[in-house]
Motif scaffolding. Structure first.
Motif, short mmCIF file in Angstrom:
data_model
loop_
_atom_site.label_atom_id
_atom_site.label_comp_id
_atom_site.label_asym_id
_atom_site.label_seq_id
_atom_site.Cartn_x
_atom_site.Cartn_y
_atom_site.Cartn_z
N GLY A 22 0.82 -1.20 0.00
CA GLY A 22 0.00 0.00 0.00
C GLY A 22 0.85 1.25 0.00
N GLU A 23 0.21 2.39 -0.04
CA GLU A 23 0.93 3.66 0.00
C GLU A 23 1.53 3.85 1.38
N GLY A 24 2.59 4.62 1.46
CA GLY A 24 3.22 4.91 2.74
C GLY A 24 4.11 3.79 3.21
N ILE A 25 4.28 3.69 4.51
CA ILE A 25 5.14 2.69 5.10
C ILE A 25 4.39 1.37 5.20
N ASN A 26 5.01 0.30 4.74
CA ASN A 26 4.45 -1.04 4.85
C ASN A 26 5.26 -1.81 5.88
N VAL A 27 4.58 -2.49 6.79
CA VAL A 27 5.23 -3.26 7.83
C VAL A 27 4.97 -4.73 7.57
N VAL A 28 6.04 -5.52 7.54
CA VAL A 28 5.92 -6.96 7.39
C VAL A 28 6.33 -7.57 8.72
N LYS A 29 5.41 -8.28 9.35
CA LYS A 29 5.65 -8.84 10.67
C LYS A 29 5.35 -10.33 10.61
N GLY A 30 6.19 -11.11 11.28
CA GLY A 30 5.96 -12.54 11.34
C GLY A 30 7.04 -13.22 12.15
N PRO A 31 6.82 -14.49 12.46
CA PRO A 31 7.81 -15.23 13.25
C PRO A 31 9.10 -15.47 12.45
N ASN A 32 10.13 -15.89 13.16
CA ASN A 32 11.39 -16.22 12.50
C ASN A 32 11.14 -17.27 11.41
N GLU A 33 11.90 -17.15 10.33
CA GLU A 33 11.84 -18.09 9.20
C GLU A 33 10.51 -18.08 8.46
N SER A 34 9.77 -16.97 8.54
CA SER A 34 8.50 -16.90 7.82
C SER A 34 8.62 -16.24 6.46
N GLY A 35 9.82 -15.68 6.14
CA GLY A 35 10.04 -15.11 4.82
C GLY A 35 10.17 -13.61 4.76
N LYS A 36 10.25 -12.93 5.91
CA LYS A 36 10.35 -11.46 5.91
C LYS A 36 11.61 -10.98 5.20
N SER A 37 12.73 -11.54 5.56
CA SER A 37 14.00 -11.14 4.92
C SER A 37 14.02 -11.54 3.46
N THR A 38 13.38 -12.64 3.13
CA THR A 38 13.32 -13.09 1.74
C THR A 38 12.54 -12.09 0.89
N LEU A 39 11.49 -11.50 1.44
CA LEU A 39 10.74 -10.48 0.70
C LEU A 39 11.62 -9.27 0.40
N VAL A 40 12.38 -8.84 1.37
CA VAL A 40 13.30 -7.71 1.16
C VAL A 40 14.33 -8.08 0.10
N GLN A 41 14.88 -9.29 0.21
CA GLN A 41 15.89 -9.73 -0.76
C GLN A 41 15.31 -9.82 -2.16
N ALA A 42 14.06 -10.27 -2.28
CA ALA A 42 13.41 -10.34 -3.60
C ALA A 42 13.25 -8.95 -4.20
#
Length: 169
Positions: A22-42
């Motif tokens: 969405g517009e503005g700041i997007n927050v991705v929250k989840g437990p360890n190994e759920s793919g948060k860092s992978t989304l940033v890397q993608a």
């Protein structure tokens, strides 16, 4: 520049995944190994990695058990015009459609991305787009300098609600 969606095929843990932003700041929250860092890397790979490169990082990003490479797609808006950027690391091809521009030329695509972002490197971009979990913890614990920087980025000023309170909410 505003990214509205990220689509991934055979990228690390995502055999077939997508994320709507969405517009503005997007927050991705989840437990360890759920793919948060992978989304940033993608996102970084879609913006900065060359689809025709054979670097180790590209080879290591293919989903486990898959023989072909991965495909990343970004869609959004830059300078008032919609764009669609596809990087196919299996076929070693890239394609950008942005307003009247329709190109497969890697150099022209890199030029357009630099124009959109106002930065010329992945390292510069990385320092402005993501906050790691340990950095959020430092803010919550009262890490003053980082808290002030995050607060200024979130609000556009040094006044108003304190960053630790913004993180909590």
């Amino acid at each position: 520049m505003m990214v509205k969606s990220l689509t991934m095929r055979n990228f690390r843990r995502f055999r077939d995944g997508s994320l709507e932003l969405g517009e503005g700041i997007n927050v991705v929250k989840g437990p360890n190994e759920s793919g948060k860092s992978t989304l940033v890397q993608a996102m970084l790979a879609a913006l900065f990695w060359k689809a025709d490169a054979g670097r180790k990082e590209v080879r290591e990003s293919v989903t486990w058990g898959e023989s072909e490479g991965f495909v990343l797609e970004l869609a959004g808006e830059a300078d008032g015009r919609d764009f669609r950027l596809v990087k196919d690391f299996a076929e070693k091809k890239a394609h950008l459609v942005w307003g009247d521009l329709d190109t497969h030329d890697h150099a022209r695509i890199e030029e357009a991305v630099r124009e959109w972002l106002g930065v010329g490197s992945e390292a510069s971009y990385r320092s402005t787009v993501a906050i790691r979990q340990d950095e959020v913890a430092a803010i919550a614990a009262g890490g003053d300098e980082l808290g002030r920087c995050l607060h200024a980025a979130m609000t556009g000023s040094d006044g108003g609600e304190a960053a630790p309170e913004a993180v909590k909410s």
